[in-house]
Design a protein around this motif. Structure first.
Motif, PDB file in Angstrom:
ATOM      1  N   GLY A 103       0.799  -1.218   0.000  1.00  0.00           N
ATOM      2  CA  GLY A 103       0.000   0.000   0.000  1.00  0.00           C
ATOM      3  C   GLY A 103       0.827   1.261   0.000  1.00  0.00           C
ATOM      4  N   LYS A 104       2.068   1.202  -0.506  1.00  0.00           N
ATOM      5  CA  LYS A 104       2.968   2.349  -0.470  1.00  0.00           C
ATOM      6  C   LYS A 104       2.822   3.274  -1.662  1.00  0.00           C
ATOM      7  N   VAL A 105       2.112   2.857  -2.695  1.00  0.00           N
ATOM      8  CA  VAL A 105       1.973   3.682  -3.896  1.00  0.00           C
ATOM      9  C   VAL A 105       0.507   3.779  -4.280  1.00  0.00           C
ATOM     10  N   LYS A 106       0.174   4.878  -4.943  1.00  0.00           N
ATOM     11  CA  LYS A 106      -1.177   5.034  -5.485  1.00  0.00           C
ATOM     12  C   LYS A 106      -1.361   4.046  -6.618  1.00  0.00           C
ATOM     13  N   VAL A 107      -2.537   3.478  -6.704  1.00  0.00           N
ATOM     14  CA  VAL A 107      -2.790   2.484  -7.739  1.00  0.00           C
ATOM     15  C   VAL A 107      -4.171   2.742  -8.344  1.00  0.00           C
ATOM     16  N   LYS A 108      -4.265   2.548  -9.652  1.00  0.00           N
ATOM     17  CA  LYS A 108      -5.543   2.738 -10.317  1.00  0.00           C
ATOM     18  C   LYS A 108      -5.719   1.671 -11.390  1.00  0.00           C
ATOM     19  N   GLY A 109      -6.963   1.439 -11.747  1.00  0.00           N
ATOM     20  CA  GLY A 109      -7.248   0.457 -12.777  1.00  0.00           C
ATOM     21  C   GLY A 109      -8.705   0.013 -12.712  1.00  0.00           C
ATOM     22  N   LYS A 110      -9.023  -0.971 -13.522  1.00  0.00           N
ATOM     23  CA  LYS A 110     -10.373  -1.529 -13.521  1.00  0.00           C
ATOM     24  C   LYS A 110     -10.583  -2.377 -12.261  1.00  0.00           C
ATOM     25  N   GLY A 111     -11.850  -2.566 -11.916  1.00  0.00           N
ATOM     26  CA  GLY A 111     -12.115  -3.392 -10.744  1.00  0.00           C
ATOM     27  C   GLY A 111     -13.596  -3.466 -10.448  1.00  0.00           C
ATOM     28  N   VAL A 112     -13.898  -3.751  -9.179  1.00  0.00           N
ATOM     29  CA  VAL A 112     -15.287  -3.881  -8.740  1.00  0.00           C
ATOM     30  C   VAL A 112     -15.488  -3.151  -7.422  1.00  0.00           C
ATOM     31  N   THR A 113     -16.751  -2.836  -7.142  1.00  0.00           N
ATOM     32  CA  THR A 113     -17.141  -2.258  -5.861  1.00  0.00           C
ATOM     33  C   THR A 113     -18.254  -3.116  -5.263  1.00  0.00           C
ATOM     34  N   VAL A 114     -18.007  -3.596  -4.050  1.00  0.00           N
ATOM     35  CA  VAL A 114     -18.998  -4.415  -3.335  1.00  0.00           C
ATOM     36  C   VAL A 114     -19.468  -3.617  -2.128  1.00  0.00           C
ATOM     37  N   THR A 115     -20.762  -3.427  -2.028  1.00  0.00           N
ATOM     38  CA  THR A 115     -21.343  -2.672  -0.906  1.00  0.00           C
ATOM     39  C   THR A 115     -22.151  -3.613  -0.020  1.00  0.00           C
ATOM     40  N   LEU A 116     -21.835  -3.596   1.276  1.00  0.00           N
ATOM     41  CA  LEU A 116     -22.537  -4.422   2.264  1.00  0.00           C
ATOM     42  C   LEU A 116     -23.248  -3.493   3.246  1.00  0.00           C
ATOM     43  N   ALA A 117     -24.548  -3.677   3.401  1.00  0.00           N
ATOM     44  CA  ALA A 117     -25.336  -2.846   4.327  1.00  0.00           C
ATOM     45  C   ALA A 117     -26.164  -3.736   5.233  1.00  0.00           C
ATOM     46  N   ASP A 118     -26.484  -3.199   6.408  1.00  0.00           N
ATOM     47  CA  ASP A 118     -27.337  -3.943   7.341  1.00  0.00           C
ATOM     48  C   ASP A 118     -28.698  -4.216   6.708  1.00  0.00           C
TER      49      ASP A 118
END
Length: 232
Positions: A103-118
């Motif tokens: 986690g020492k450098v900024k990173v960017k690219g494609k990916g996913v977002t997972v949202t967990l809610a009560d």
């Protein structure tokens, strides 16, 4: 009588003239057919030039062999440099992977977002915990993402490292000591199709979360940016 004598002289003269011409012609023809004679100095010069030519040809062969040897050496050096360059490239690539992992450098690219809610509370349910997102729910999502090839993961924008920890603390969860309330937005950089397929697999993480009354949402992203971890 005198006329006869004059006739003989004329005939003899003609015969002599023809014989002289024939002799001259034969001499000239003989000279043309004979090989030219070469003087001693010219012969020595020819020998000297021939020896010089032989020496020059020998020198050319030696130079050609030397050139071939140097070309072979150059090919060996180029192959060695190529191996070193590949080695340096591999080291740089590994170093970049380690920096991303830490986690020492900024990173960017494609990916996913997972949202967990009560989940929606049901008054008939005796145990409210059956509708809350717990740390093991978040763990299951994160582990599945990493196993599926995610190169970087964050919870509510906070980057995770190789030694991150997540614990429940009442209505919030703590990530490396920092509290985060629900909903929990987990972002991961990697191949969106692969990550989505891993999360959505039948009987997998998504089904487990839904069965435990957790509100689940997954999105594929073409651009995700995760900041580096600041401080120690």
């Amino acid at each position: 009588m005198k006329l006869k004598m004059k006739g003989k002289y004329v005939i003899l003269s003609l015969v002599g003239l023809v014989l002289g011409y024939m002799i001259a012609f034969s001499y000239q023809l003989t000279r043309e057919n004979e090989p030219d004679t070469i003087s001693n100095s010219q012969w020595e010069r020819d020998i000297e030039l021939r020896n010089e030519l032989i020496a020059q040809e020998e020198n050319n062969r030696e130079l050609q062999q030397e050139l071939a040897d140097k070309q072979e050496k150059l090919l060996e050096m180029e192959a060695e440099l190529s191996e070193q360059e590949q080695g340096f490239f591999n080291l740089a690539e590994d170093s970049e992977k380690y920096r991303i992992f830490l986690g020492k450098v900024k990173v960017k690219g494609k990916g996913v977002t997972v949202t967990l809610a009560d989940g929606q509370y049901d008054p008939k349910e005796e145990n409210i915990n059956n509708y809350l997102v717990h740390e093991h729910h978040v763990f299951n999502v994160i582990n599945e993402l990493y196993v599926s090839g995610a190169t970087a993961v964050a919870i509510n924008g906070q980057r995770l490292t190789h030694n991150s920890y997540i614990v429940c603390n009442g209505p919030v969860i703590e990530v490396d000591g920092n509290p985060h309330p629900a909903p929990f937005v987990i972002t991961a950089i990697g191949d969106p199709e692969v990550l989505s397929a891993a999360i959505n697999i039948t009987g997998g993480v998504k089904d487990m979360l839904v069965n435990e009354n957790i509100e689940f949402k997954l999105e594929e992203n073409q651009q995700i940016l995760l900041d580096p971890i600041l401080g120690s």
